[in-house]
Design a protein around this motif. Sequence first.
Motif, PDB file in Angstrom:
ATOM      1  N   TYR A 205       0.769  -1.027   0.167  1.00 12.88           N
ATOM      2  CA  TYR A 205       0.100  -0.005  -0.002  1.00 12.88           C
ATOM      3  C   TYR A 205       0.822   1.282  -0.147  1.00 12.88           C
ATOM      4  CZ  TYR A 205      -3.773  -3.381   1.108  1.00 12.88           C
ATOM      5  OH  TYR A 205      -4.569  -4.443   0.844  1.00 12.88           O
ATOM      6  N   ASP A 206       2.064   1.194  -0.081  1.00 14.21           N
ATOM      7  CA  ASP A 206       2.901   2.300  -0.181  1.00 14.21           C
ATOM      8  C   ASP A 206       2.910   2.991  -1.528  1.00 14.21           C
ATOM      9  OD1 ASP A 206       5.146   4.159   0.334  1.00 14.21           O
ATOM     10  OD2 ASP A 206       6.737   2.823  -0.452  1.00 14.21           O
TER      11      ASP A 206
ATOM     12  N   SER B  12       8.415   1.569   3.510  1.00  6.88           N
ATOM     13  CA  SER B  12       8.386   2.125   2.081  1.00  6.88           C
ATOM     14  C   SER B  12       9.003   0.776   1.101  1.00  6.88           C
ATOM     15  CB  SER B  12       9.784   2.907   1.856  1.00  6.88           C
ATOM     16  OG  SER B  12       9.440   4.069   2.458  1.00  6.88           O
ATOM     17  N   LYS B  13       8.654   0.580  -0.074  1.00  4.85           N
ATOM     18  CA  LYS B  13       9.050  -0.398  -0.853  1.00  4.85           C
ATOM     19  C   LYS B  13      10.335  -0.306  -1.327  1.00  4.85           C
ATOM     20  CE  LYS B  13       4.552  -0.768  -3.487  1.00  4.85           C
ATOM     21  NZ  LYS B  13       3.749  -0.707  -4.998  1.00  4.85           N
ATOM     22  N   LYS B  14      10.878  -1.486  -1.665  1.00  7.48           N
ATOM     23  CA  LYS B  14      12.563  -1.524  -1.819  1.00  7.48           C
ATOM     24  C   LYS B  14      12.908  -0.614  -2.919  1.00  7.48           C
ATOM     25  CE  LYS B  14      13.428  -5.447   1.065  1.00  7.48           C
ATOM     26  NZ  LYS B  14      13.939  -5.310   1.852  1.00  7.48           N
ATOM     27  N   ASN B  15      11.805  -0.650  -3.956  1.00  6.96           N
ATOM     28  CA  ASN B  15      12.357  -0.032  -5.145  1.00  6.96           C
ATOM     29  C   ASN B  15      11.975   1.544  -5.297  1.00  6.96           C
ATOM     30  OD1 ASN B  15       9.454  -0.333  -5.466  1.00  6.96           O
ATOM     31  ND2 ASN B  15       9.455  -1.188  -7.446  1.00  6.96           N
TER      32      ASN B  15
ATOM     33  N   PHE C  30      12.998   7.391   0.699  1.00  3.15           N
ATOM     34  CA  PHE C  30      12.566   6.623   1.644  1.00  3.15           C
ATOM     35  C   PHE C  30      11.498   7.380   2.460  1.00  3.15           C
ATOM     36  CE2 PHE C  30      13.145   5.455   5.991  1.00  3.15           C
ATOM     37  CZ  PHE C  30      12.796   4.140   6.095  1.00  3.15           C
ATOM     38  N   GLN C  31      10.081   6.736   2.894  1.00  2.00           N
ATOM     39  CA  GLN C  31       9.394   7.473   3.498  1.00  2.00           C
ATOM     40  C   GLN C  31       9.600   6.902   4.991  1.00  2.00           C
ATOM     41  OE1 GLN C  31       7.064   9.720   2.603  1.00  2.00           O
ATOM     42  NE2 GLN C  31       7.983   9.785   0.758  1.00  2.00           N
TER      43      GLN C  31
END
Length: 62
Positions: free
Chosen positions: A11-12, A31-34, A38-39
């Motif tokens: 859901y990011d 945060s997703k890795k891709n 970065f959040q």
Amino acid sequence: MKQQVFADRAYDTKAIRALLDEQEAISVIPSKKNRGEFQAYDRVVCRERQLVECFFNKVKNY
């Protein structure tokens, strides 16, 4: 007090984070890795959510 919204990495998205900002809610979404930027999120709260989720998964399987 602001409400917190817990979610998985799936859901990011910018749209979901914008909606949560409009609702004045705190997003606790890793945060997703891709993801380029970065959040920040509360790691302790996220870990507790995962423990609860794993507990209910074990109860369901039992």
